[in-house]
Design an enzyme around this catalytic site. Structure first.
Site, PDB file in Angstrom:
ATOM      1  N   ARG A 237       0.858  -1.200   0.000  1.00  0.00           N
ATOM      2  CA  ARG A 237       0.000   0.000   0.000  1.00  0.00           C
ATOM      3  C   ARG A 237       0.888   1.241   0.000  1.00  0.00           C
ATOM      4  NH1 ARG A 237      -0.466   1.114   5.915  1.00  0.00           N
ATOM      5  NH2 ARG A 237       0.336  -0.747   6.929  1.00  0.00           N
TER       6      ARG A 237
ATOM      7  N   ASN B 239      11.458   0.629   1.562  1.00  0.00           N
ATOM      8  CA  ASN B 239      10.381   1.602   1.775  1.00  0.00           C
ATOM      9  C   ASN B 239       9.571   1.363   3.044  1.00  0.00           C
ATOM     10  OD1 ASN B 239       8.006   3.447   0.858  1.00  0.00           O
ATOM     11  ND2 ASN B 239       7.112   1.400   1.060  1.00  0.00           N
TER      12      ASN B 239
ATOM     13  N   TYR C 241      10.834   8.062  15.493  1.00  0.00           N
ATOM     14  CA  TYR C 241      10.786   8.121  14.024  1.00  0.00           C
ATOM     15  C   TYR C 241      11.868   9.061  13.489  1.00  0.00           C
ATOM     16  CZ  TYR C 241       8.765   8.706   9.341  1.00  0.00           C
ATOM     17  OH  TYR C 241       8.575   8.745   7.970  1.00  0.00           O
TER      18      TYR C 241
ATOM     19  N   LYS D 207      15.043   7.949  11.063  1.00  0.00           N
ATOM     20  CA  LYS D 207      15.228   8.421   9.684  1.00  0.00           C
ATOM     21  C   LYS D 207      16.570   9.145   9.511  1.00  0.00           C
ATOM     22  CE  LYS D 207      11.447   6.793   7.853  1.00  0.00           C
ATOM     23  NZ  LYS D 207      11.473   5.803   6.762  1.00  0.00           N
TER      24      LYS D 207
HETATM   25  P1  NDP Z   1       2.130   3.136   5.101  1.00  0.00           P
HETATM   26  O1  NDP Z   1       1.874   3.039   6.558  1.00  0.00           O
HETATM   27  O2  NDP Z   1       1.006   3.528   4.206  1.00  0.00           O
HETATM   28  O3  NDP Z   1       2.751   1.765   4.543  1.00  0.00           O
HETATM   29  C1  NDP Z   1       3.760   1.124   5.259  1.00  0.00           C
HETATM   30  C2  NDP Z   1       4.192  -0.110   4.501  1.00  0.00           C
HETATM   31  O4  NDP Z   1       5.246  -0.743   5.259  1.00  0.00           O
HETATM   32  C3  NDP Z   1       3.090  -1.124   4.333  1.00  0.00           C
HETATM   33  O5  NDP Z   1       3.105  -1.608   3.010  1.00  0.00           O
HETATM   34  C4  NDP Z   1       3.462  -2.232   5.317  1.00  0.00           C
HETATM   35  O6  NDP Z   1       3.158  -3.517   4.801  1.00  0.00           O
HETATM   36  C5  NDP Z   1       4.978  -2.118   5.376  1.00  0.00           C
HETATM   37  N1  NDP Z   1       5.507  -2.641   6.637  1.00  0.00           N
HETATM   38  C6  NDP Z   1       5.499  -2.043   7.855  1.00  0.00           C
HETATM   39  N2  NDP Z   1       6.065  -2.840   8.770  1.00  0.00           N
HETATM   40  C7  NDP Z   1       6.453  -3.968   8.128  1.00  0.00           C
HETATM   41  C8  NDP Z   1       7.106  -5.174   8.543  1.00  0.00           C
HETATM   42  N3  NDP Z   1       7.475  -5.365   9.798  1.00  0.00           N
HETATM   43  N4  NDP Z   1       7.340  -6.131   7.612  1.00  0.00           N
HETATM   44  C9  NDP Z   1       6.947  -5.941   6.331  1.00  0.00           C
HETATM   45  N5  NDP Z   1       6.343  -4.826   5.884  1.00  0.00           N
HETATM   46  C10 NDP Z   1       6.094  -3.849   6.774  1.00  0.00           C
HETATM   47  O7  NDP Z   1       3.335   4.174   4.965  1.00  0.00           O
HETATM   48  P2  NDP Z   1       3.782   5.136   3.773  1.00  0.00           P
HETATM   49  O8  NDP Z   1       3.492   4.510   2.478  1.00  0.00           O
HETATM   50  O9  NDP Z   1       3.273   6.486   4.070  1.00  0.00           O
HETATM   51  O10 NDP Z   1       5.352   5.193   4.037  1.00  0.00           O
HETATM   52  C11 NDP Z   1       6.302   4.456   3.292  1.00  0.00           C
HETATM   53  C12 NDP Z   1       7.684   4.941   3.671  1.00  0.00           C
HETATM   54  O11 NDP Z   1       7.815   6.327   3.400  1.00  0.00           O
HETATM   55  C13 NDP Z   1       8.005   4.763   5.164  1.00  0.00           C
HETATM   56  O12 NDP Z   1       9.353   4.402   5.332  1.00  0.00           O
HETATM   57  C14 NDP Z   1       7.773   6.160   5.721  1.00  0.00           C
HETATM   58  O13 NDP Z   1       8.483   6.399   6.891  1.00  0.00           O
HETATM   59  C15 NDP Z   1       8.254   7.007   4.557  1.00  0.00           C
HETATM   60  N6  NDP Z   1       7.753   8.372   4.545  1.00  0.00           N
HETATM   61  C16 NDP Z   1       6.411   8.620   4.403  1.00  0.00           C
HETATM   62  C17 NDP Z   1       5.950   9.914   4.381  1.00  0.00           C
HETATM   63  C18 NDP Z   1       4.513  10.249   4.191  1.00  0.00           C
HETATM   64  O14 NDP Z   1       4.157  11.420   4.355  1.00  0.00           O
HETATM   65  N7  NDP Z   1       3.643   9.304   3.861  1.00  0.00           N
HETATM   66  C19 NDP Z   1       6.878  11.052   4.537  1.00  0.00           C
HETATM   67  C20 NDP Z   1       8.248  10.678   4.680  1.00  0.00           C
HETATM   68  C21 NDP Z   1       8.654   9.381   4.684  1.00  0.00           C
HETATM   69  P3  NDP Z   1       2.035  -4.497   5.429  1.00  0.00           P
HETATM   70  O15 NDP Z   1       0.848  -3.635   5.734  1.00  0.00           O
HETATM   71  O16 NDP Z   1       1.805  -5.484   4.330  1.00  0.00           O
HETATM   72  O17 NDP Z   1       2.681  -5.062   6.642  1.00  0.00           O
END
Ligand code: NDP
Length: 247
Positions: free
Chosen positions: A13, A87, A154, A158
């Site tokens: 996602r 990611n 967090y 980062k």
């Molecule tokens: P989401 O919360 O929408 O998605 C997080 C994703 O990480 C999911 O697909 C989830 O998969 C996966 N995930 C989390 N923990 C695990 C785990 N233990 N094992 C496997 N998969 C895991 O976050 P975003 O899409 O918003 O963020 C993506 C990246 O971008 C992150 O690193 C975030 O810190 C960074 N970021 C986001 C910003 C924003 O404004 N959105 C800004 C700056 C950085 P599943 O559900 O299948 O476990």
């Protein structure tokens, strides 16, 4: 990206799904890594409908054995691995004095320790084959302190991702492996409640562009870092934040 294979963690996602889409549109085959099978099915079927070669590999990224399996299954299925997009991430809002040991550990485990294990396991393969690209998704939170919400774990995780990126770029450049980070600002996903009125002043009005971003605006930056368009770029932290960090 034709003929290349990209592993995208957290591609079930949010930003990861958008990065998978952009890399796939550019011709790469995609290994979708994450835990949520139902969400993964939606992503994978959407990509396949567009003719993108991809597969889901269920991966708990905090388990080193799962990361090894992710690499092996990617090579079994696609024959190679060229790009790693680290990611997956997690964020917990809490003032420093309220952060529990479990919450601190969880954020560090997902954002830093799992990312490190992916870099080491898949990076080892890249070093051996003398070719590969790693893109670590950092954050502007590694550069500034967000407000009004406090998120010390967090932010620290980062900042560490950015410096780990530079460290690995320094070591692995000689082996033909490039390592860069992308530091996004506020992008609309489950993690970032950008429409919440409580955040409007600090997140939106305080930013030069006066808006949040969407993944379609961020994904081209990942494509740039993943492709030969950035062949002379390594050890960089590319900030894509609507100008947020200029103040
Ligand atoms: P989401 O919360 O929408 O998605 C997080 C994703 O990480 C999911 O697909 C989830 O998969 C996966 N995930 C989390 N923990 C695990 C785990 N233990 N094992 C496997 N998969 C895991 O976050 P975003 O899409 O918003 O963020 C993506 C990246 O971008 C992150 O690193 C975030 O810190 C960074 N970021 C986001 C910003 C924003 O404004 N959105 C800004 C700056 C950085 P599943 O559900 O299948 O476990």
């Amino acid at each position: 990206m034709q003929g290349r294979v990209a592993i995208v963690t957290g591609a079930t996602r949010g930003l990861g799904a958008g990065f998978a889409q952009a890399l796939g549109e550019a011709g790469a085959s995609i290994a979708v890594a994450g835990r949520d099978r139902e969400a993964a099915d939606t992503v994978v079927s959407g990509l396949r409908e567009q003719g993108i070669d991809c597969d889901f590999f269920a991966t708990e990224l905090t388990e080193s054995s799962d990361i090894q399996k992710l690499l092996e299954r990617t090579i079994d299925r696609f024959g190679r691995a060229d790009v790693l997009v680290n990611n997956a991430g997690a964020c917990i809002h809490a003032p420093a004095l309220d952060v529990t040991a479990e919450d601190w550990q969880h954020v560090m485990d997902v954002n830093l320790n799992a990312l490190w294990m992916c870099c080491q396991t898949i990076g080892r393969h890249f070093v051996q084959q003398k070719h590969g690209v790693i893109i670590n998704i950092g954050s502007m939170s590694g550069i500034i302190v967000n407000r009004p919400q406090w998120q010390p774990a967090y932010n620290a995780s980062k900042a560490a991702v950015h410096q780990l990126t530079r460290s690995l770029a320094a070591e692995w450049g000689q082996f033909g492996v490039r390592v860069n980070a992308l530091a996004p600002g506020y992008i609309k996903t489950d993690m970032s409640p950008v429409d919440d009125p409580r955040y409007r002043q600090n997140w939106i009005e305080d930013a030069p562009l006066k808006r949040y971003g969407v993944v379609e605006e961020l994904a081209p930056a990942v494509l740039f870092l993943a492709s030969d368009a950035s062949s002379f770029v390594t050890g960089s932290v590319l900030v894509a934040d609507g100008g947020y960090t200029v103040f």
